[in-house]
Design an enzyme around this catalytic site. Structure first.
Site, PDB file in Angstrom:
ATOM      1  N   LYS A   1     -29.732   5.250 -12.809  1.00 10.61           N
ATOM      2  CA  LYS A   1     -30.048   6.450 -12.020  1.00 10.61           C
ATOM      3  C   LYS A   1     -31.022   7.203 -13.077  1.00 10.61           C
ATOM      4  CE  LYS A   1     -25.720   8.397 -13.719  1.00 10.61           C
ATOM      5  NZ  LYS A   1     -24.319   8.607 -13.204  1.00 10.61           N
TER       6      LYS A   1
ATOM      7  N   TYR B   1     -43.058  30.651 -34.356  1.00  9.87           N
ATOM      8  CA  TYR B   1     -42.891  31.818 -33.685  1.00  9.87           C
ATOM      9  C   TYR B   1     -41.545  32.451 -33.908  1.00  9.87           C
ATOM     10  CZ  TYR B   1     -46.477  29.706 -30.303  1.00  9.87           C
ATOM     11  OH  TYR B   1     -47.623  29.417 -29.776  1.00  9.87           O
TER      12      TYR B   1
HETATM   13  C1  LIG Z   1     -23.464   8.033 -14.202  1.00 13.72           C
HETATM   14  C2  LIG Z   1     -22.080   7.505 -13.616  1.00 13.72           C
HETATM   15  C3  LIG Z   1     -21.545   6.315 -14.351  1.00 13.72           C
HETATM   16  C4  LIG Z   1     -22.121   5.874 -15.954  1.00 13.72           C
HETATM   17  O1  LIG Z   1     -21.532   6.740 -16.709  1.00 13.72           O
HETATM   18  P1  LIG Z   1     -21.709   6.589 -18.424  1.00 13.72           P
HETATM   19  O2  LIG Z   1     -20.927   7.765 -18.818  1.00 13.72           O
HETATM   20  O3  LIG Z   1     -23.242   7.048 -18.486  1.00 13.72           O
HETATM   21  O4  LIG Z   1     -21.330   5.376 -18.634  1.00 13.72           O
HETATM   22  C5  LIG Z   1     -20.413   5.847 -13.851  1.00 13.72           C
HETATM   23  N1  LIG Z   1     -20.091   6.011 -12.698  1.00 13.72           N
HETATM   24  C6  LIG Z   1     -20.532   6.894 -11.838  1.00 13.72           C
HETATM   25  C7  LIG Z   1     -20.039   7.494 -10.750  1.00 13.72           C
HETATM   26  C8  LIG Z   1     -21.579   7.993 -12.337  1.00 13.72           C
HETATM   27  O5  LIG Z   1     -22.259   8.746 -11.581  1.00 13.72           O
END
Ligand SMILES: *Cc1c(COP(=O)(O)O)cnc(C)c1O
Length: 366
Positions: free
Chosen positions: A35, A262
């Site tokens: 994702k 800045y």
């Molecule tokens: C993003 C996600 C993961 C992966 O999590 P990590 O901490 O990056 O390993 C696993 N399960 C769900 C439901 C997620 O949304």
């Protein structure tokens, strides 16, 4: 010469980390979380690299799923937030996507649509994180409703841990216990039901072996970053996949009492040498990084001096060996862990890598 600011994505490191997932959870299949453009690493290249190693790729929405399919990658996908409307199930059927169902509304949508083939549903249980998932007390009834739909196969029971990165947090055991109780209830109510289980993100798969189940769902671990705060026997073997690099574009000496950047937030306490680097918050460097944040210049550690600008940062290089225009800079990556930089900006490595802007070009290695 073009602007030296870029991110290098080491696909061999990605493969290495995937092997570490396999070695850590040898009895589980892998659902690789890609994702958010694979946490900023490039979902298509990541998916191509891992497609023969994993059982599923997990995405957040149909747009991300379509992008993967358009590139000809045909590994089954898992839609983590499920469908937002009833008609999306038809698209999931066409594209070969398993779908999370986390609430009663989604069950009702599924009852209202007609599909040609059974769609694989992952029923998500809220065991204590209280973000997504059906409450354990409603699980059995919703399971029964889903099972009664002709075009639905309830293939997997899943949950998600809130604090698996905190190894001693007592919520972990509580969540595991609640999940096992729901699983038991379903087995008792429908002894013939065959389904898989999926609980573990990266932190859980490394720290709660009993949670690995049939499918583990690593994300951050694949990208070579540790979800834990301190050292960890497995996480310490990960190799960061992303290296954010740039170079020095100016060097100057300033007198004691002079300010840098800045808002004149950094003042020289001595004769100081300041290097200017061609990367700022417009390139993905966190704007709230504090003075003192480590920066690698020619492999030597310098310290951020003054505020982060849109296109540049400035570093105190007074104590470093000779620094010249064109010298290589690593903002984070294989030699300077993103977790360390995240610490200096009250952020997490998850956020730093995921929010890289499109302006910063990616180079893929391996
Ligand atoms: C993003 C996600 C993961 C992966 O999590 P990590 O901490 O990056 O390993 C696993 N399960 C769900 C439901 C997620 O949304």
């Amino acid at each position: 010469m073009s602007r030296p600011t870029q991110i290098r994505i080491d696909l061999n490191a990605l493969k290495h980390n995937c092997q570490l997932v396999k070695a850590t959870a040898p009895d589980s299949q892998i659902v690789a979380a890609i994702k958010a453009d694979a946490y900023g690493h490039g979902s298509v290249e990541v998916a191509r690299t891992l497609q023969s190693e994993v059982a599923r790729f997990a995405v957040s929405c149909l747009e991300e799923a379509r992008h993967i399919r358009e590139e000809g990658i045909d590994v089954p996908l898992l839609l983590l937030e499920g469908c937002f409307s009833a008609d999306e199930y038809t698209t999931c059927e066409t594209l070969g996507i398993d779908v999370v169902v986390h609430c009663e509304t989604q069950v009702a949508h599924l009852e209202a649509v007609t599909l040609c083939q059974p769609i694989h549903i992952w029923l998500k249980i809220d065991t204590g994180m209280h973000r997504l998932g059906v409450m354990p007390k409603h699980a059995l009834a919703l399971w029964a409703r889903l099972s009664a739909i002709p075009h639905v196969t309830v293939s997997t029971l899943m949950t998600h841990f809130a604090s698996a990165d905190e190894i001693k947090n007592e919520l972990n055991a509580r969540q595991l216990h609640r999940f096992m109780a729901v699983k038991q209830d379903i087995h008792e109510a429908s002894p013939d039901a065959i389904f898989s289980t999926s609980l573990a993100n990266s932190a859980a798969l490394m720290s709660i072996p009993q949670s690995c189940g049939d499918f583990v769902r690593p994300g951050i671990m694949l990208y070579g970053l540790s979800p834990f705060n301190g050292t960890h026997a497995i996480a310490d073997q990960l190799k960061p996949v992303m290296t954010f690099q740039s170079s020095v574009i100016a060097v100057r000496d300033i007198e004691p009492g002079e300010y840098v950047g800045y808002g004149n937030t950094w003042q020289a306490q001595r004769h100081s040498r300041i290097a200017t680097i061609a990367a700022g918050y417009g390139d993905g460097y966190p704007r709230n990084a504090k003075s003192g944040t480590p920066i690698l210049i020619n492999g030597q550690r310098a310290k951020l001096a003054g505020r982060v600008s849109m296109d540049m940062i400035t570093a105190d290089v007074t104590d470093l060996k000779e620094i010249n225009i064109g010298d290589e800079v690593e903002l984070w990556g294989q030699n300077l862990n993103a977790n360390e930089v995240a610490h200096w900006s009250d952020s997490s490595s998850y956020e730093l890598v995921t929010r890289m802007p499109t302006r910063t070009p990616k180079t893929f290695l391996g």
